[in-house]
Design an enzyme around this catalytic site. Structure first.
Site, PDB file in Angstrom:
ATOM      1  N   PHE A 153      11.116 -45.866   9.685  1.00  0.00           N
ATOM      2  CA  PHE A 153      10.139 -47.001  10.540  1.00  0.00           C
ATOM      3  C   PHE A 153       8.661 -46.128   9.772  1.00  0.00           C
ATOM      4  O   PHE A 153       7.729 -47.001  10.676  1.00  0.00           O
ATOM      5  CB  PHE A 153      10.621 -46.246  12.124  1.00  0.00           C
ATOM      6  CG  PHE A 153      12.249 -46.384  12.757  1.00  0.00           C
ATOM      7  CD1 PHE A 153      12.162 -47.721  13.413  1.00  0.00           C
ATOM      8  CD2 PHE A 153      13.369 -45.955  12.639  1.00  0.00           C
ATOM      9  CE1 PHE A 153      13.094 -48.037  14.034  1.00  0.00           C
ATOM     10  CE2 PHE A 153      13.979 -46.175  12.870  1.00  0.00           C
ATOM     11  CZ  PHE A 153      14.531 -47.462  13.314  1.00  0.00           C
ATOM     12  N   LYS A 185       4.853 -46.561   8.210  1.00  0.00           N
ATOM     13  CA  LYS A 185       3.943 -47.504   8.333  1.00  0.00           C
ATOM     14  C   LYS A 185       3.859 -47.188   6.917  1.00  0.00           C
ATOM     15  O   LYS A 185       2.671 -46.023   6.935  1.00  0.00           O
ATOM     16  CB  LYS A 185       3.033 -47.410   9.041  1.00  0.00           C
ATOM     17  CG  LYS A 185       3.748 -47.325  10.519  1.00  0.00           C
ATOM     18  CD  LYS A 185       3.171 -47.570  11.618  1.00  0.00           C
ATOM     19  CE  LYS A 185       2.019 -46.528  11.719  1.00  0.00           C
ATOM     20  NZ  LYS A 185       3.130 -44.963  12.832  1.00  0.00           N
ATOM     21  N   GLY A 221       1.544 -59.468   8.639  1.00  0.00           N
ATOM     22  CA  GLY A 221       1.984 -59.554   7.464  1.00  0.00           C
ATOM     23  C   GLY A 221       2.475 -58.224   6.717  1.00  0.00           C
ATOM     24  O   GLY A 221       3.263 -57.399   7.641  1.00  0.00           O
ATOM     25  N   THR A 268      16.808 -52.332   5.206  1.00  0.00           N
ATOM     26  CA  THR A 268      16.450 -53.435   6.368  1.00  0.00           C
ATOM     27  C   THR A 268      17.783 -53.969   6.652  1.00  0.00           C
ATOM     28  O   THR A 268      17.286 -55.396   5.354  1.00  0.00           O
ATOM     29  CB  THR A 268      14.875 -53.552   6.300  1.00  0.00           C
ATOM     30  OG1 THR A 268      14.300 -52.375   6.998  1.00  0.00           O
ATOM     31  CG2 THR A 268      15.765 -54.254   8.533  1.00  0.00           C
ATOM     32  N   CYS A 319       7.889 -56.208   6.184  1.00  0.00           N
ATOM     33  CA  CYS A 319       8.578 -56.582   7.156  1.00  0.00           C
ATOM     34  C   CYS A 319       8.660 -57.088   8.516  1.00  0.00           C
ATOM     35  O   CYS A 319      10.090 -57.567   8.517  1.00  0.00           O
ATOM     36  CB  CYS A 319       8.686 -54.446   8.021  1.00  0.00           C
ATOM     37  SG  CYS A 319       9.261 -53.389   6.796  1.00  0.00           S
ATOM     38  N   VAL A 337       9.631 -47.461   0.391  1.00  0.00           N
ATOM     39  CA  VAL A 337      10.241 -46.575   0.968  1.00  0.00           C
ATOM     40  C   VAL A 337      11.043 -45.205   0.295  1.00  0.00           C
ATOM     41  O   VAL A 337      11.488 -44.874   0.688  1.00  0.00           O
ATOM     42  CB  VAL A 337      11.251 -47.634   1.839  1.00  0.00           C
ATOM     43  CG1 VAL A 337      12.321 -46.948   2.400  1.00  0.00           C
ATOM     44  CG2 VAL A 337      10.736 -48.745   2.717  1.00  0.00           C
ATOM     45  N   LYS A 385       9.524 -60.749   7.807  1.00  0.00           N
ATOM     46  CA  LYS A 385      10.870 -60.730   7.381  1.00  0.00           C
ATOM     47  C   LYS A 385      12.035 -60.536   7.882  1.00  0.00           C
ATOM     48  O   LYS A 385      12.654 -61.745   8.330  1.00  0.00           O
ATOM     49  CB  LYS A 385      11.227 -60.066   5.782  1.00  0.00           C
ATOM     50  CG  LYS A 385      11.333 -59.160   5.619  1.00  0.00           C
ATOM     51  CD  LYS A 385      12.008 -58.547   4.748  1.00  0.00           C
ATOM     52  CE  LYS A 385      12.042 -57.534   3.966  1.00  0.00           C
ATOM     53  NZ  LYS A 385      13.323 -56.805   5.291  1.00  0.00           N
ATOM     54  N   GLY A 387      -5.977 -61.041  15.689  1.00  0.00           N
ATOM     55  CA  GLY A 387      -6.250 -61.078  14.994  1.00  0.00           C
ATOM     56  C   GLY A 387      -5.781 -62.035  14.056  1.00  0.00           C
ATOM     57  O   GLY A 387      -5.888 -62.977  14.729  1.00  0.00           O
ATOM     58  N   ARG A 395       2.181 -58.281   0.163  1.00  0.00           N
ATOM     59  CA  ARG A 395       3.619 -59.154   0.443  1.00  0.00           C
ATOM     60  C   ARG A 395       3.215 -59.718   1.804  1.00  0.00           C
ATOM     61  O   ARG A 395       2.636 -59.574   3.094  1.00  0.00           O
ATOM     62  CB  ARG A 395       4.404 -58.765   0.143  1.00  0.00           C
ATOM     63  CG  ARG A 395       4.871 -58.338  -0.903  1.00  0.00           C
ATOM     64  CD  ARG A 395       6.177 -57.184  -1.182  1.00  0.00           C
ATOM     65  NE  ARG A 395       5.980 -56.123  -0.479  1.00  0.00           N
ATOM     66  CZ  ARG A 395       7.152 -54.949   0.159  1.00  0.00           C
ATOM     67  NH1 ARG A 395       8.262 -55.709  -0.814  1.00  0.00           N
ATOM     68  NH2 ARG A 395       6.845 -53.416  -0.425  1.00  0.00           N
TER      69      ARG A 395
HETATM   70  P1  NAD Z   1       9.923 -52.666  -2.599  1.00  0.00           P
HETATM   71  O1  NAD Z   1       9.979 -53.913  -2.968  1.00  0.00           O
HETATM   72  O2  NAD Z   1       8.634 -52.029  -2.331  1.00  0.00           O
HETATM   73  O3  NAD Z   1      10.874 -51.174  -3.109  1.00  0.00           O
HETATM   74  C1  NAD Z   1      12.434 -51.799  -3.474  1.00  0.00           C
HETATM   75  C2  NAD Z   1      12.905 -51.299  -4.581  1.00  0.00           C
HETATM   76  O4  NAD Z   1      14.113 -51.318  -5.309  1.00  0.00           O
HETATM   77  C3  NAD Z   1      12.191 -51.950  -5.780  1.00  0.00           C
HETATM   78  O5  NAD Z   1      10.675 -50.910  -6.498  1.00  0.00           O
HETATM   79  C4  NAD Z   1      13.021 -52.556  -6.763  1.00  0.00           C
HETATM   80  O6  NAD Z   1      12.460 -52.638  -8.543  1.00  0.00           O
HETATM   81  C5  NAD Z   1      14.606 -51.476  -6.481  1.00  0.00           C
HETATM   82  N1  NAD Z   1      15.001 -52.190  -6.752  1.00  0.00           N
HETATM   83  C6  NAD Z   1      16.110 -53.409  -6.520  1.00  0.00           C
HETATM   84  N2  NAD Z   1      17.242 -53.755  -6.961  1.00  0.00           N
HETATM   85  C7  NAD Z   1      17.823 -52.620  -7.428  1.00  0.00           C
HETATM   86  C8  NAD Z   1      18.397 -51.979  -8.037  1.00  0.00           C
HETATM   87  N3  NAD Z   1      19.188 -53.388  -8.089  1.00  0.00           N
HETATM   88  N4  NAD Z   1      18.645 -51.012  -8.217  1.00  0.00           N
HETATM   89  C9  NAD Z   1      17.940 -50.200  -8.235  1.00  0.00           C
HETATM   90  N5  NAD Z   1      16.468 -50.159  -7.852  1.00  0.00           N
HETATM   91  C10 NAD Z   1      16.543 -52.044  -7.222  1.00  0.00           C
HETATM   92  O7  NAD Z   1      10.632 -52.315  -0.567  1.00  0.00           O
HETATM   93  P2  NAD Z   1       9.699 -51.893   0.285  1.00  0.00           P
HETATM   94  O8  NAD Z   1       8.606 -52.010   0.572  1.00  0.00           O
HETATM   95  O9  NAD Z   1      10.861 -50.339  -0.191  1.00  0.00           O
HETATM   96  O10 NAD Z   1      11.325 -52.236   0.806  1.00  0.00           O
HETATM   97  C11 NAD Z   1      12.808 -51.483   0.963  1.00  0.00           C
HETATM   98  C12 NAD Z   1      13.801 -51.551   2.300  1.00  0.00           C
HETATM   99  O11 NAD Z   1      13.301 -50.994   3.467  1.00  0.00           O
HETATM  100  C13 NAD Z   1      13.386 -53.146   3.236  1.00  0.00           C
HETATM  101  O12 NAD Z   1      14.930 -53.475   3.513  1.00  0.00           O
HETATM  102  C14 NAD Z   1      12.444 -52.894   3.856  1.00  0.00           C
HETATM  103  O13 NAD Z   1      12.550 -54.202   4.554  1.00  0.00           O
HETATM  104  C15 NAD Z   1      12.412 -51.217   4.284  1.00  0.00           C
HETATM  105  N6  NAD Z   1      11.261 -50.778   4.699  1.00  0.00           N
HETATM  106  C16 NAD Z   1      10.346 -51.419   4.223  1.00  0.00           C
HETATM  107  C17 NAD Z   1       8.929 -50.454   4.840  1.00  0.00           C
HETATM  108  C18 NAD Z   1       7.416 -50.710   4.421  1.00  0.00           C
HETATM  109  O14 NAD Z   1       7.166 -50.321   5.388  1.00  0.00           O
HETATM  110  N7  NAD Z   1       7.457 -51.649   3.129  1.00  0.00           N
HETATM  111  C19 NAD Z   1       9.270 -49.864   6.458  1.00  0.00           C
HETATM  112  C20 NAD Z   1      10.680 -49.512   6.872  1.00  0.00           C
HETATM  113  C21 NAD Z   1      11.438 -50.578   6.258  1.00  0.00           C
END
Ligand code: NAD
Length: 439
Positions: A150, A152, A258, A121, A261, A11, A264, A254, A329
């Protein structure tokens, strides 16, 4: 505008890069120095189509920078986006430790007009708690907006550039105005920026993911009933999907959902409900159906091989939780692999993007193919877990020659049963009858 994005995961990296693309001056921060070193060199730590070119272009133009120095980046910024991970705790609730760690590090150097934007989130009430903490540490009120994401994985750049809507939760008009101005270039086709309370914005994200997960678990349950009753889920899916009240989106059966998002977020919302004295019956059922669905291919294999998986060689196509990403994940593939290894099977895997991540978990316990057909040689069966496009039109005759026995367990219903039968395979899929070449 000067912007700091904290967290350079799926994100944060997409957000920071896409904001730089419209001319903002963006600094992306991460505590993972290895990631930052890579990004400074223009190398991308994740697979996301189209992202690498955008990162390099904006780096070269000087609009995008990467650092692990949060204090300096935050001090120079009007908007500070938090996009750090919010993983599940053991009881299904949300682990907010990364959010709190960033909030505490931010405060000494926060500019007086800075707006902290929660993109991660987070459960309802987090915005209020973050604002209270910032006020306590700085001795003055601080603006905190909620702006859930939001996008994907697999189409993240496009989703960010052309969102269906942008949700902003804030308590002051000026905060809405700053964010409306920031997002205006992405909303040129009249898609709305929805202004609401931070609580509603926080809840909107969970409600969206819970509903999408519900649709998946619903169609999977219907598929399982179809399988037992002689109905065909594909025919049923079309029968209901053409109803304009229902539609087709997220109604593909399917091996369960997984990713980082849906699993969890469903559990987190259920945990919030319980904390407030509400029994989340639908959310619990959605989760339980999904846990069970991830075992469906293993159950079919047990049945096919009469419970004797020990010593069998199983080829697996697709490891990422969905096509277009390297993210594994909570991927259904991991549940399948664990069960096969526990049963004594030998597992050969192939995925176009996720092999490195899977190898980090399993090391030499699996064998890794160079390509789609590489894993088939001598296999007793093929399991299809992720619907990458390159699996849609394989050469069935070549596959038959390579495999020891021509059996396919298709967790994504990629093939027409009639065609597969003609090609001489025994074919198990989801919510459809088993096809046997001589049956
Ligand atoms: P991710 O695990 O890919 O990335 C998180 C990043 O934050 C990592 O690079 C980590 O090193 C960094 N981080 C952690 N603690 C830190 C700190 N104290 N200081 C600086 N950096 C730090 O996570 P993601 O998939 O990008 O998701 C991030 C958020 O967005 C979550 O809350 C997730 O639920 C939400 N989200 C994810 C998606 C998705 O498709 N992946 C979509 C919408 C929302």
């Amino acid at each position: 505008m000067k912007i700091c994005v904290v967290g350079t995961g799926y994100v944060g990296l997409v957000t920071g890069t896409c904001l730089a693309e419209t001319g903002n001056d963006v600094t992306c921060v991460d505590c993972d120095r290895q990631k930052i070193d890579m990004l400074c060199r223009g190398a991308i730590p994740i697979y996301e189509p189209g992202l690498a070119e955008l990162v390099r272009r904006n780096l070269a133009a000087g609009r995008l920078q990467f650092t692990s120095d949060l204090g300096s980046a935050a001090a120079a910024s009007r908007l500070i986006f938090l996009a750090v991970g919010t993983p599940p705790a053991d009881d299904g609730s949300v682990d907010l430790s990364a959010v709190w760690s960033v909030v505490d590090q931010l405060t000494p150097r926060l500019a007086p007009d800075a707006i902290v934007v929660l993109k991660s989130t987070v459960p309802v009430g987090t915005n209020r708690a973050v604002a209270a903490r910032l006020a306590e540490l700085t001795g003055r009120p601080c603006d905190v907006a909620s702006n859930p994401e939001f996008l994907k994985e697999g189409t993240a750049v496009d989703d960010f550039m052309k969102p269906d809507r942008v949700v902003v939760g804030a308590r002051r008009e000026e905060v809405f105005e700053v964010l409306a101005d920031l997002y205006q270039p992405y909303l040129r086709t009249d898609k709305p920026l929805l202004r609401m309370s931070p609580e509603s914005a926080e809840m909107t994200k969970y409600a969206a993911n819970a509903l999408l997960s519900t649709k998946i678990s619903f169609i999977n349950e219907i598929a399982n009933i179809c399988q037992r009753t002689g109905a065909d889920i594909n025919e049923v899916r079309r029968g209901i999907g053409h109803d304009s009240r229902i539609g087709f989106a997220f109604l593909f059966p399917g091996v369960g959902y997984g990713g980082s998002c849906f699993p969890k977020d469903v559990r987190a919302l259920a945990a919030v409900a319980r904390q407030h004295g509400i029994q989340p019956r639908i959310l619990d059922a959605v989760h339980e159906v999904n846990v069970r669905q991830k075992m469906i291919l293993v159950e079919q294999m047990q049945e096919h091989f009469g419970g004797q998986l020990a010593g069998k060689t199983i080829a697996v196509w697709g490891l990422s939780f969905k096509p277009g990403t390297d993210d594994i994940r909570e991927a259904p593939s991991l549940v399948l692999i664990d069960a096969l290894l526990a049963a004594g099977a030998m597992v050969r895997v192939y995925d176009p993007e996720a092999m490195t991540n899977v190898r980090r978990i399993y090391g030499e316990r699996l064998s890794y193919g160079q390509g789609r057909d590489d894993v088939l040689a001598g296999a007793d069966a093929l399991a299809i877990v992720t619907e990458w496009k390159q699996f849609v039109h394989p050469d069935f005759h070549r596959m038959r020659r390579l495999m020891r026995t021509p059996v396919i367990f298709d967790g994504r219903n990629l093939y027409s049963p009639a065609r597969i039968k003609e090609a001489g395979f025994t074919y198990y899929s989801v919510g459809r009858q088993v096809v046997r070449p001589d049956g």
